[in-house]
Design a protein around this motif. Sequence first.
Motif, PDB file in Angstrom:
ATOM      1  N   ARG A   9      -0.265  -0.414  -0.292  1.00 14.35           N
ATOM      2  CA  ARG A   9      -0.663  -1.672   0.339  1.00 14.35           C
ATOM      3  C   ARG A   9      -0.281  -2.869  -0.532  1.00 14.35           C
ATOM      4  NH1 ARG A   9      -5.223   1.673   1.823  1.00 14.35           N
ATOM      5  NH2 ARG A   9      -6.358   1.000  -0.054  1.00 14.35           N
ATOM      6  N   GLU A  10      -0.434  -2.714  -1.842  1.00  9.44           N
ATOM      7  CA  GLU A  10      -0.088  -3.807  -2.748  1.00  9.44           C
ATOM      8  C   GLU A  10       1.391  -4.162  -2.648  1.00  9.44           C
ATOM      9  OE1 GLU A  10      -1.937  -4.175  -6.856  1.00  9.44           O
ATOM     10  OE2 GLU A  10      -2.324  -2.073  -6.389  1.00  9.44           O
TER      11      GLU A  10
ATOM     12  N   SER B 263       2.555  -5.791   0.528  1.00 11.35           N
ATOM     13  CA  SER B 263       2.127  -7.176   0.725  1.00 11.35           C
ATOM     14  C   SER B 263       2.945  -8.166  -0.103  1.00 11.35           C
ATOM     15  CB  SER B 263       0.645  -7.320   0.347  1.00 11.35           C
ATOM     16  OG  SER B 263       0.454  -7.131  -1.054  1.00 11.35           O
TER      17      SER B 263
ATOM     18  N   ASP C 102       6.352  -9.905  -0.916  1.00 12.35           N
ATOM     19  CA  ASP C 102       7.635 -10.160  -0.273  1.00 12.35           C
ATOM     20  C   ASP C 102       8.833  -9.942  -1.197  1.00 12.35           C
ATOM     21  OD1 ASP C 102       6.389 -10.780   2.100  1.00 12.35           O
ATOM     22  OD2 ASP C 102       6.277 -12.929   1.669  1.00 12.35           O
TER      23      ASP C 102
ATOM     24  N   HIS D  58       3.761  -3.353  11.208  1.00 11.43           N
ATOM     25  CA  HIS D  58       3.372  -4.656  10.667  1.00 11.43           C
ATOM     26  C   HIS D  58       3.873  -4.900   9.254  1.00 11.43           C
ATOM     27  CE1 HIS D  58       0.842  -5.188  14.164  1.00 11.43           C
ATOM     28  NE2 HIS D  58       0.193  -4.067  13.893  1.00 11.43           N
ATOM     29  N   HIS D  59       4.534  -3.919   8.655  1.00 10.26           N
ATOM     30  CA  HIS D  59       5.003  -4.061   7.279  1.00 10.26           C
ATOM     31  C   HIS D  59       6.520  -3.888   7.202  1.00 10.26           C
ATOM     32  CE1 HIS D  59       0.902  -4.047   5.780  1.00 10.26           C
ATOM     33  NE2 HIS D  59       0.662  -2.962   6.485  1.00 10.26           N
TER      34      HIS D  59
END
Length: 429
Positions: free
Chosen positions: A237-238, A241, A243, A271-272
């Motif tokens: 997740r890190e 998130s 870019d 979504h990623h």
Amino acid sequence: QGLCVPKQTKSVPDKRWLFAGVSRLVKEMRTPLNFAKQTSSWAPSAFLQQTGCRAFGALRPVAEANVAPLIGRARQAPVIHSSPLADTFGRVHRYLRVSLTDKCNMRCQYCIPEEGEEPILPTTAGELLTREELRRLIRLMVGLGVQKVRLTGGEPTIRGDFAHIVEDLGQLSHSLPQPLSLGITTNGVRLSKFLPTLRRAGLRQVNLSLDTLVSAKWPLLTRRPKVWHERVLKALREVASMDDFSLKVNCVLLRGVNEDEVGQFVDLTEHHKMEVRFLEFMPFDGNGWARNRLVPQAEILSAIQRHVEQRGCGKAERLPPDTPSDVARLWRVPGWRGRVGIISSMTDAFCGGCNRIRFTANGQLRNCLFGEEGWSLRDAMRAGGSDDELTALIASGVRSKYAKLGGKRDMHELQERGGLNLPMMSLGG
């Protein structure tokens, strides 16, 4: 494509040769129909064996009566590339994978033998390449033309001087007119603490190995506690998130274990901006490979499309490769941010465009993931070898590379000869 290149010798200077370089094969044999016309009734496997493809042994001249239609198309001799990083098939190896250690903090089924089997003994500290030796070899390889470097293992982040090695790599990259493409392949357990170090060095390509999203399966697959699973998901997740990082999630599918999770992994790309890649199970020494445990590319793609249709999103669309040397075949669900890939090493090998060369943790150069031979750069350095002597050794290893699968015909021969190859944990994938 591009499997056969003749090895010319002085004893037959006037004979015509079969030259099946990548570009010529693609141009002259666009379709299976053309291939069939030009080879009469030959099956491709018999054709390659009789014409002396390196994947089946030593190269030799082809008798004119055998394949006259094809010989006529070899109107000129193959171009010999002068780079030490070029093999006899014209492939130039600009991608270096460096194993920092053959130790790992996990015990994944497809990588390490089951408990009770003969253990894999890790390389002792004195046998590992030192930080200074790594710095010298990587700098030498960059000078020869390497443009991309990936740190692997075992698990690279468990090496005591990992942060310093990353800093050295970053300094080298920043000193170049064109910075290197830097990456790491990791299981993610210790990744979070090193993200600031990776960012400062310009190492932005993270490949995260994750074979299940179900915590209950984690101990079965990795032989490690479920609490580690959450650490890996947190790291995922890190990175997702951020870019400035490029994230790829590698999932090895095992029949009866995790092939039912294809849809859940595909959903990560909604979504990623990440790439989820499904890998076919590959045979290595002691990893319990069996044909019936492999989930093939065709089945993986069917599962992907079935899930996307059930989500009401139509079908995943095929994407072109980012580069000719890419190993994953790519798809994207319309409107979703990420991509899905399949790495079909067993059922649809992609060796023709391979540009990878590997250093093992103990300093061997390996020209193929499935190769059985290594060239010890560590021993050469410690014997006082100059950069020119190391370059000659590197060139020798690269030129010895087979056309595909380390000289094996298929996955079954890979399994039969698995004991002659290094385990996955030593090669770094």
